[in-house]
Design a protein around this motif. Sequence first.
Motif, PDB file in Angstrom:
ATOM      1  N   PRO A  41     -81.793 -15.111 -72.263  1.00 41.87           N
ATOM      2  CA  PRO A  41     -81.379 -15.779 -70.921  1.00 41.87           C
ATOM      3  C   PRO A  41     -79.754 -15.646 -70.532  1.00 41.87           C
ATOM      4  O   PRO A  41     -79.855 -15.678 -69.143  1.00 41.87           O
ATOM      5  CB  PRO A  41     -81.134 -17.340 -71.506  1.00 41.87           C
ATOM      6  N   GLN A  44     -80.234 -12.379 -68.504  1.00 36.00           N
ATOM      7  CA  GLN A  44     -81.003 -12.845 -67.151  1.00 36.00           C
ATOM      8  C   GLN A  44     -79.935 -13.606 -66.156  1.00 36.00           C
ATOM      9  O   GLN A  44     -79.975 -13.051 -64.980  1.00 36.00           O
ATOM     10  CB  GLN A  44     -82.091 -13.894 -67.569  1.00 36.00           C
ATOM     11  N   SER A  45     -79.077 -14.418 -66.619  1.00 37.44           N
ATOM     12  CA  SER A  45     -78.054 -15.031 -65.802  1.00 37.44           C
ATOM     13  C   SER A  45     -77.089 -13.838 -65.259  1.00 37.44           C
ATOM     14  O   SER A  45     -76.696 -13.882 -64.057  1.00 37.44           O
ATOM     15  CB  SER A  45     -77.498 -16.102 -66.439  1.00 37.44           C
ATOM     16  N   SER A  50     -84.162 -14.622 -62.470  1.00 39.50           N
ATOM     17  CA  SER A  50     -84.558 -16.199 -62.242  1.00 39.50           C
ATOM     18  C   SER A  50     -84.503 -16.723 -63.684  1.00 39.50           C
ATOM     19  O   SER A  50     -84.491 -15.942 -64.692  1.00 39.50           O
ATOM     20  CB  SER A  50     -86.081 -16.259 -62.199  1.00 39.50           C
ATOM     21  N   LYS A  52     -85.290 -19.980 -64.215  1.00 46.35           N
ATOM     22  CA  LYS A  52     -86.012 -21.380 -64.548  1.00 46.35           C
ATOM     23  C   LYS A  52     -85.417 -22.610 -64.293  1.00 46.35           C
ATOM     24  O   LYS A  52     -84.603 -22.869 -63.491  1.00 46.35           O
ATOM     25  CB  LYS A  52     -86.782 -21.279 -66.090  1.00 46.35           C
ATOM     26  N   ASP A  53     -85.441 -23.052 -65.460  1.00 43.43           N
ATOM     27  CA  ASP A  53     -84.674 -24.713 -65.407  1.00 43.43           C
ATOM     28  C   ASP A  53     -83.192 -24.568 -65.402  1.00 43.43           C
ATOM     29  O   ASP A  53     -82.712 -25.844 -65.266  1.00 43.43           O
ATOM     30  CB  ASP A  53     -85.359 -25.609 -66.676  1.00 43.43           C
ATOM     31  N   TYR A  54     -82.589 -23.774 -66.063  1.00 41.59           N
ATOM     32  CA  TYR A  54     -81.242 -23.575 -65.907  1.00 41.59           C
ATOM     33  C   TYR A  54     -80.692 -23.612 -64.548  1.00 41.59           C
ATOM     34  O   TYR A  54     -79.581 -24.483 -64.293  1.00 41.59           O
ATOM     35  CB  TYR A  54     -80.874 -22.263 -66.457  1.00 41.59           C
ATOM     36  N   GLU A  55     -81.326 -23.147 -63.487  1.00 39.91           N
ATOM     37  CA  GLU A  55     -80.852 -23.591 -62.039  1.00 39.91           C
ATOM     38  C   GLU A  55     -80.794 -24.858 -61.875  1.00 39.91           C
ATOM     39  O   GLU A  55     -79.878 -25.389 -61.051  1.00 39.91           O
ATOM     40  CB  GLU A  55     -81.757 -22.791 -61.522  1.00 39.91           C
ATOM     41  N   GLY A 149     -90.005 -20.610 -75.677  1.00 42.15           N
ATOM     42  CA  GLY A 149     -90.018 -21.225 -74.506  1.00 42.15           C
ATOM     43  C   GLY A 149     -88.863 -22.210 -74.083  1.00 42.15           C
ATOM     44  O   GLY A 149     -88.173 -22.092 -72.980  1.00 42.15           O
ATOM     45  N   LEU A 152     -85.924 -19.507 -73.242  1.00 48.97           N
ATOM     46  CA  LEU A 152     -85.998 -18.915 -72.037  1.00 48.97           C
ATOM     47  C   LEU A 152     -86.151 -20.141 -70.777  1.00 48.97           C
ATOM     48  O   LEU A 152     -85.488 -19.482 -69.682  1.00 48.97           O
ATOM     49  CB  LEU A 152     -87.380 -18.164 -72.093  1.00 48.97           C
ATOM     50  N   LEU A 153     -86.553 -21.079 -70.851  1.00 52.37           N
ATOM     51  CA  LEU A 153     -86.869 -22.074 -69.763  1.00 52.37           C
ATOM     52  C   LEU A 153     -85.377 -22.848 -69.714  1.00 52.37           C
ATOM     53  O   LEU A 153     -85.382 -23.547 -68.760  1.00 52.37           O
ATOM     54  CB  LEU A 153     -88.028 -22.844 -69.961  1.00 52.37           C
ATOM     55  N   GLN A 155     -85.129 -25.670 -71.829  1.00 57.39           N
ATOM     56  CA  GLN A 155     -85.727 -26.670 -72.190  1.00 57.39           C
ATOM     57  C   GLN A 155     -84.997 -27.620 -73.394  1.00 57.39           C
ATOM     58  O   GLN A 155     -84.481 -27.026 -74.295  1.00 57.39           O
ATOM     59  CB  GLN A 155     -87.347 -26.797 -72.380  1.00 57.39           C
TER      60      GLN A 155
END
Length: 288
Positions: A41, A44-45, A50, A52-55, A149, A152-153, A155
């Motif tokens: 993650p 990715q940033s 993208s 996911k929910d971090y944004e 998940g 990655l997302l 959550q």
Amino acid sequence: MTALEETPQLRTNRVRARDDRAFRVVLWLFGLVLLVFAVVPVLQSVRGHSLKDYELWQQTGHLVLQGRGIYPDRFHKFDFMYPPSCALLLAPVSLLGQTGLVIVLVVVNAAAWVASIFFSVRLSTGTSRRAAVFVYAVPNAIVLIYVWGNFLLGQPTLLLLALMLGAFLALQRRGNVLAGSLIACAAAIKAFPVIAILYLLYRRYWIAAASLIISLAFLLVVLPIFARGSAQASTDLQRWVEGMLLKYDEKGLGQRAGKSNVWKNQSIFGVANRMLRHVDYDDQYAPH
């Protein structure tokens, strides 16, 4: 001393040495998996991909810092569906920027995963001693994809699990006030853990139940007033209650119209609706 007299002791030592080697191997594998889960993650940033929910978490934190409303009215879709208290927790973290927020939440998830492992082993074995290797390895292997998940997302499920397991561990040690407070913290992040109050009442943990109610009232009502002012805090709480807790019709529950009843949704409410009502479960997710 004869060789026959030495055999049982030697056998015991060999078993212990084998268990220690197996535990070290599992520990190194866990560390490697945790490192991969945490690094992806963040990369990715950094690369601008993208998140996911971090944004969404960062956007929500900025809304709080700017003094703006977190939720639209109940007739419009909520981007952020968690309680206002959860938004308050995200506000200071959002000051770190997108990558900083991702790093903080990844560290929280990692700590929650480790805590969940030790809390669950302690609750299942009833001892603080190191359990057999398979007690650590097998359950984690089963849920590994779900843990991935969460990282990655972005959550909070692992954090909720750690808080709930910590609460039940506190109950075992007669820490009723702490247990209620931990469940309240979980419910302040995502509402569903508040259902645990039924267990507390059934088992007559009166002090824990009272602690839960008082702590949750502080997190949902009192704390937002100090941070947002009484008018904005009242508006946020009212819109969240109306749009999430009290919005229940033929289309679904809360802000998940069309998704509350599908086969893909395995929540308590989703399963109960499919079992007890004539609802459209969506053929796309029907079992084959």
